[in-house]
Design a protein around this motif. Structure first.
Motif, mmCIF file in Angstrom:
data_model
loop_
_atom_site.group_PDB
_atom_site.id
_atom_site.type_symbol
_atom_site.label_atom_id
_atom_site.label_comp_id
_atom_site.label_asym_id
_atom_site.label_seq_id
_atom_site.Cartn_x
_atom_site.Cartn_y
_atom_site.Cartn_z
ATOM 1 N N ASN A 18 -26.321 40.541 21.936
ATOM 2 C CA ASN A 18 -26.103 40.904 20.538
ATOM 3 C C ASN A 18 -25.245 39.869 19.825
ATOM 4 N N ILE A 19 -24.321 39.265 20.536
ATOM 5 C CA ILE A 19 -23.460 38.240 19.935
ATOM 6 C C ILE A 19 -24.220 36.927 19.739
ATOM 7 N N THR A 20 -25.035 36.542 20.710
ATOM 8 C CA THR A 20 -25.615 35.195 20.709
ATOM 9 C C THR A 20 -26.970 35.088 20.010
ATOM 10 N N VAL A 21 -27.580 36.208 19.644
ATOM 11 C CA VAL A 21 -28.959 36.160 19.149
ATOM 12 C C VAL A 21 -29.120 35.270 17.920
ATOM 13 N N ARG A 22 -28.113 35.194 17.064
ATOM 14 C CA ARG A 22 -28.206 34.365 15.853
ATOM 15 C C ARG A 22 -28.046 32.877 16.166
ATOM 16 N N SER A 23 -27.607 32.560 17.399
ATOM 17 C CA SER A 23 -27.309 31.163 17.762
ATOM 18 C C SER A 23 -28.272 30.602 18.801
ATOM 19 N N LEU A 24 -29.371 31.297 19.105
ATOM 20 C CA LEU A 24 -30.254 30.873 20.199
ATOM 21 C C LEU A 24 -30.872 29.493 19.951
ATOM 22 N N LYS A 25 -31.174 29.182 18.684
ATOM 23 C CA LYS A 25 -31.769 27.875 18.387
ATOM 24 C C LYS A 25 -30.836 26.748 18.818
ATOM 25 N N ALA A 26 -29.546 26.927 18.569
ATOM 26 C CA ALA A 26 -28.568 25.889 18.925
ATOM 27 C C ALA A 26 -28.310 25.840 20.428
ATOM 28 N N GLN A 53 -18.354 47.627 18.335
ATOM 29 C CA GLN A 53 -19.704 47.175 17.975
ATOM 30 C C GLN A 53 -19.641 46.311 16.711
ATOM 31 N N GLN A 54 -18.798 46.733 15.759
ATOM 32 C CA GLN A 54 -18.674 45.961 14.523
ATOM 33 C C GLN A 54 -18.073 44.587 14.798
ATOM 34 N N LYS A 55 -17.141 44.530 15.745
ATOM 35 C CA LYS A 55 -16.576 43.232 16.118
ATOM 36 C C LYS A 55 -17.670 42.308 16.661
ATOM 37 N N ALA A 56 -18.611 42.864 17.423
ATOM 38 C CA ALA A 56 -19.709 42.069 17.968
ATOM 39 C C ALA A 56 -20.575 41.501 16.847
ATOM 40 N N LEU A 57 -20.769 42.286 15.772
ATOM 41 C CA LEU A 57 -21.546 41.790 14.638
ATOM 42 C C LEU A 57 -20.805 40.655 13.924
ATOM 43 N N PHE A 58 -19.491 40.768 13.810
ATOM 44 C CA PHE A 58 -18.693 39.673 13.254
ATOM 45 C C PHE A 58 -18.842 38.424 14.119
ATOM 46 N N ALA A 59 -18.740 38.613 15.431
ATOM 47 C CA ALA A 59 -18.865 37.485 16.346
ATOM 48 C C ALA A 59 -20.220 36.813 16.185
ATOM 49 N N ARG A 60 -21.289 37.602 16.035
ATOM 50 C CA ARG A 60 -22.639 37.046 15.873
ATOM 51 C C ARG A 60 -22.703 36.115 14.661
ATOM 52 N N ALA A 61 -22.155 36.573 13.537
ATOM 53 C CA ALA A 61 -22.220 35.782 12.306
ATOM 54 C C ALA A 61 -21.334 34.551 12.371
ATOM 55 N N LEU A 62 -20.099 34.724 12.834
ATOM 56 C CA LEU A 62 -19.149 33.612 12.827
ATOM 57 C C LEU A 62 -19.487 32.560 13.874
ATOM 58 N N ALA A 63 -20.185 32.959 14.931
ATOM 59 C CA ALA A 63 -20.572 32.003 15.968
ATOM 60 C C ALA A 63 -21.781 31.176 15.565
ATOM 61 N N SER A 64 -22.458 31.598 14.507
ATOM 62 C CA SER A 64 -23.697 30.949 14.100
ATOM 63 C C SER A 64 -23.422 29.699 13.259
ATOM 64 N N ASP A 65 -24.533 29.047 12.839
ATOM 65 C CA ASP A 65 -24.423 27.845 12.010
ATOM 66 C C ASP A 65 -24.460 28.168 10.522
ATOM 67 N N ALA A 66 -24.372 29.443 10.144
ATOM 68 C CA ALA A 66 -24.517 29.850 8.745
ATOM 69 C C ALA A 66 -23.405 29.263 7.889
ATOM 70 N N ALA A 67 -23.810 28.676 6.760
ATOM 71 C CA ALA A 67 -22.840 28.175 5.789
ATOM 72 C C ALA A 67 -22.400 29.272 4.835
ATOM 73 N N ILE A 68 -23.248 30.300 4.695
ATOM 74 C CA ILE A 68 -22.983 31.413 3.782
ATOM 75 C C ILE A 68 -23.075 32.706 4.576
ATOM 76 N N ILE A 69 -22.006 33.485 4.569
ATOM 77 C CA ILE A 69 -21.990 34.746 5.316
ATOM 78 C C ILE A 69 -21.888 35.902 4.333
ATOM 79 N N LEU A 70 -22.862 36.794 4.416
ATOM 80 C CA LEU A 70 -22.922 37.977 3.572
ATOM 81 C C LEU A 70 -22.385 39.155 4.366
ATOM 82 N N MET A 71 -21.474 39.929 3.778
ATOM 83 C CA MET A 71 -20.820 41.013 4.504
ATOM 84 C C MET A 71 -20.963 42.312 3.716
#
Length: 478
Positions: free
Chosen positions: A333-341, A383-401
């Motif tokens: 759940n944490i790494t799914v947004r970063s799999l490409k990298a 669980q919410q912390k895991a969602l934060f980790a997913r977004a902040l660990a990614s390459d996203a320049a813009i984070i929507l919360m």
């Protein structure tokens, strides 16, 4: 304390190697509002699941009205004794209407005309607790905004068909409500306890706990560590009892140098005002709940009627429906947004993926012995912390919360606020919808929404509750 409504003695509960409750004693007086606080994973929700009959404790006894309960304490037994619970993860059936969901907890609603009686019952209670709620008893739950679902579930818990209410457990009941609606609920709690109903209020919003509670119990690591009258606590002493340090936050100041505009969007419902977010800005979205803030985030995320420069990540407010992958591990759940990298030669580098998950588990202080465990083994806040980790660990320049602090404890909030500011200083842009007006102090600017349109653009110096409410209720757009 006068007569006892309910009592727990020596309650213990373990989940494998994790000891969630370590001999907890808890007494709730008749007509008392008991505030229950503690960090995520402290054992609060587990204790409430035991009290409501949804979990069987490993050890301990339960008494009702001063008499020990004989036999197995089940959800049906709790219901029969007038115990109701509104859990942090809402339990309404999404494919049923509001009125049909009332029938689930009221078996007395049978025979010809039961649905009409259910409609009348829930409409009256919604009107009493949440004036101008905008909910029709024939609305299907899936069609309601998360704040409306929360209102419907709260109202259902306080409805009565046969037998009296003894105890209502409210686990983060205002997490999706705006400031006005939350105050309506807190006022109703005072009326309900005056009638003799007991209430357990769990909230990470310490101002609500101090305002509504007669007594406050603090839990830490599955144990009760403090139990005093509410008037004997201050916000700082309550934070200290939980094991955190109270930190003063200085109100933000307008940025002296504006970066490149990365997001420019017009609300889908119209209006002349545009939302703009520049590189390195933290932009707040506010106003009464359900007035287009979440719709704006989704509009930007899908790049509809929005000019967006850069990769996006979204932290969903409704984590069960839109956030976590229920069948996956915490780590995935944490790494799914970063799999490409994480690809090496066309395949995922499993060692790098595991390291990323472990690093962000540590950074976010996610309480789990193993990130290979299923995501649902975590408390709601974790669980919410895991969602934060997913977004902040990614390459996203813009984070929507989308109201991301639902159910997150104050210590973690303070850490996340610091992370957001640090990431913004590095050039990341945040667009943050929050129902907690206090959180707007962490924003550089905020847009106030009403009826789907932007009605005000407030600078950091103007981000006060008075200014936000003034714009929310103004007759004409600013």
């Amino acid at each position: 304390m006068g007569a006892e409504a309910i009592r727990l003695d020596g309650v213990e509960k373990s989940f494998g190697a994790v000891r969630a409750l370590a001999g907890v004693d808890l007494v709730v007086g008749a007509g008392e509002c008991l505030g229950l606080v503690g960090h995520n994973g402290a054992g609060k929700s587990t204790l409430m699941h035991v009290l409501s009959g949804n979990l069987t404790p490993s050890a301990g006894e339960l008494s009702i009205g001063g008499a020990k309960h004989a036999g197995h304490w089940t959800a049906a037994a709790a219901q029969a004794q007038g115990v109701r619970c509104v859990f942090q993860e809402l339990s309404l059936c999404p494919n049923l209407t509001v009125a049909e969901n009332v029938r689930i907890v009221h078996r007395a609603l049978t025979g010809f005309g039961w649905k009409a009686r259910a409609r009348e019952l829930i409409r009256a209670k919604l009107d009493e607790i949440f004036p101008r709620h905008g909910i029709d008893p024939d609305d299907e739950i899936a069609d309601l905004a998360i704040g409306q679902r929360q209102m419907a579930e709260i109202a259902r818990a306080f409805t009565v068909t046969e037998g009296a209410l003894r105890l209502v457990i409210l686990d983060e009941p205002t997490s999706s409500l705006d400031a006005v609606t939350a105050q309506q609920l807190l006022a109703y709690i005072g009326k309900e306890t005056a009638r003799g109903t007991s209430i357990i209020l769990i909230s990470h919003l310490l101002g609500e706990i101090l305002q509504a509670s007669d007594r406050i119990v603090v839990m830490k690591d599955g144990k009760k560590v403090a139990d005093r009258k509410a008037q004997d606590f201050t916000r700082n002493s309550l934070v200290s009892a939980m094991g955190s340090e109270a930190r003063e936050h200085k109100r933000g100041e307008a940025k002296t140098s504006a970066g490149e505009v990365l997001v420019s969007a017009q609300p889908a419902t119209g209006g002349a005002a545009l939302l703009e977010a520049r590189k390195g800005e933290v932009i707040g979205l506010t106003g009464l709940a359900g007035h287009g803030q979440t719709r704006m985030l989704l509009q930007i995320y899908s790049r509809r009627q929005a000019a967006v420069k850069g990769a996006l990540a979204l932290i969903a407010g409704d984590r069960q429906s839109d956030g976590v992958f229920n069948l996956w591990s915490i780590g995935r759940n944490i790494t799914v947004r970063s799999l490409k990298a994480l690809r090496r030669g066309g395949l995922i580098d499993l060692a790098a993926e595991a390291k990323l998950a472990e690093d962000w588990k540590a950074k976010m202080a996610i309480r789990t012995p193993d990130v290979a465990n299923n995501i649902l083994t975590l408390s709601g806040g974790n669980q919410q912390k895991a969602l934060f980790a997913r977004a902040l660990a990614s390459d996203a320049a813009i984070i929507l919360m989308d109201d991301p602090m639902r159910g997150v404890d104050i210590g973690t909030k303070q850490e996340v606020y610091g992370m957001i500011r640090a990431e913004a200083e590095k050039g990341r842009t945040f667009i943050w919808y929050t129902t907690e007006i206090e959180e707007l102090t962490h924003c550089d600017r905020a847009y106030v929404f009403r009826n789907g349109a932007i009605v005000a653009n407030l600078s950091a110096a103007d981000l006060t509750e008075e200014k936000v409410l003034e714009a929310s209720f103004a007759e004409h757009a600013a």
